[in-house]
Design a protein around this motif. Sequence first.
Motif, mmCIF file in Angstrom:
data_model
loop_
_atom_site.group_PDB
_atom_site.id
_atom_site.type_symbol
_atom_site.label_atom_id
_atom_site.label_comp_id
_atom_site.label_asym_id
_atom_site.label_seq_id
_atom_site.Cartn_x
_atom_site.Cartn_y
_atom_site.Cartn_z
ATOM 1 N N GLU A 262 0.963 -1.366 -0.072
ATOM 2 C CA GLU A 262 -0.173 0.083 0.024
ATOM 3 C C GLU A 262 0.915 1.227 0.059
ATOM 4 O O GLU A 262 0.544 2.266 -0.465
ATOM 5 C CB GLU A 262 -0.948 -0.020 1.382
ATOM 6 C CG GLU A 262 -2.322 -0.971 1.230
ATOM 7 C CD GLU A 262 -3.059 -0.524 -0.091
ATOM 8 O OE1 GLU A 262 -3.605 0.723 -0.295
ATOM 9 O OE2 GLU A 262 -3.240 -1.232 -0.779
ATOM 10 N N GLU B 55 -8.869 3.366 -3.397
ATOM 11 C CA GLU B 55 -7.780 2.499 -3.281
ATOM 12 C C GLU B 55 -8.022 1.701 -1.834
ATOM 13 O O GLU B 55 -7.723 0.443 -1.616
ATOM 14 C CB GLU B 55 -6.316 3.369 -3.011
ATOM 15 C CG GLU B 55 -5.309 2.489 -2.465
ATOM 16 C CD GLU B 55 -4.852 1.466 -3.517
ATOM 17 O OE1 GLU B 55 -4.238 0.743 -3.058
ATOM 18 O OE2 GLU B 55 -5.165 1.521 -4.494
ATOM 19 N N TYR C 144 1.539 2.035 -3.539
ATOM 20 C CA TYR C 144 0.308 2.535 -4.398
ATOM 21 C C TYR C 144 -0.381 3.743 -3.706
ATOM 22 O O TYR C 144 -0.624 4.858 -4.587
ATOM 23 C CB TYR C 144 -0.829 1.663 -4.378
ATOM 24 C CG TYR C 144 -0.715 0.213 -5.319
ATOM 25 C CD1 TYR C 144 -1.084 0.433 -6.530
ATOM 26 C CD2 TYR C 144 -0.063 -0.739 -4.757
ATOM 27 C CE1 TYR C 144 -0.872 -0.626 -7.537
ATOM 28 C CE2 TYR C 144 0.231 -1.766 -5.694
ATOM 29 C CZ TYR C 144 -0.329 -1.516 -7.055
ATOM 30 O OH TYR C 144 0.055 -2.729 -7.909
#
Length: 216
Positions: A98, A151, A101
């Motif tokens: 994460e 996300e 991203y």
Amino acid sequence: MQAESFFSSTLFFLLQASQMTIFVSAVGLLVGFVIAIAVVSACLSPTAGARRMGNLYTFVFRGIPLLVQLMLAFYFLPALGIQVPAWAAAVLAVSLCEGAYIGEILRGGFLGIPAGQIEACQMLGLSKLDILVRIKIPQALKLTAPSLVNEVILLVKASSLVSVVGVAEITRTAQNIAASTFRPLEAYAMAGLAYMVLCGMLAALGHYIERRYREA
């Protein structure tokens, strides 16, 4: 097993498992956000070495599938003599992934901040940390709110992958129920419903946050 008994017991176990899904997702998001701030700061640094390190981190952790990262974390740490529970290895892998991203999402937000604002803050004598915390991060969150909400939803669904290392979240629990009751269709359908409810709640919360940002 009678249908009513099956559905009530399955619902009970999935509700318990959803706590682990939420835990893995929430901790992965929080730790990943901290990593993302460091990564995006490195990627936008005036220092070439920092930029290369930030870009390398993003390239690696976006290029390797989360499933492979989970398996590496689960088997690599014990190989180093570091014994951790499965959920800790899962949280570590999710957080690192994460970080890459979210860092890319925040990079777009940071680049969208007018350069004049940063120059004005520097002229006022604000430190780099103050500018980051008080100017860059709040504005980047506002500019990237829809992408961040998306996300988070993807993270909740991707958390189902931690089942491969034995973490008893929703998917793993559904697998166990299907194997013990020989009713895979109902078990996985209820697991899908559980994910749908969680993601729906997150989407509603995200829309609320976006409206508040627009009104601010």
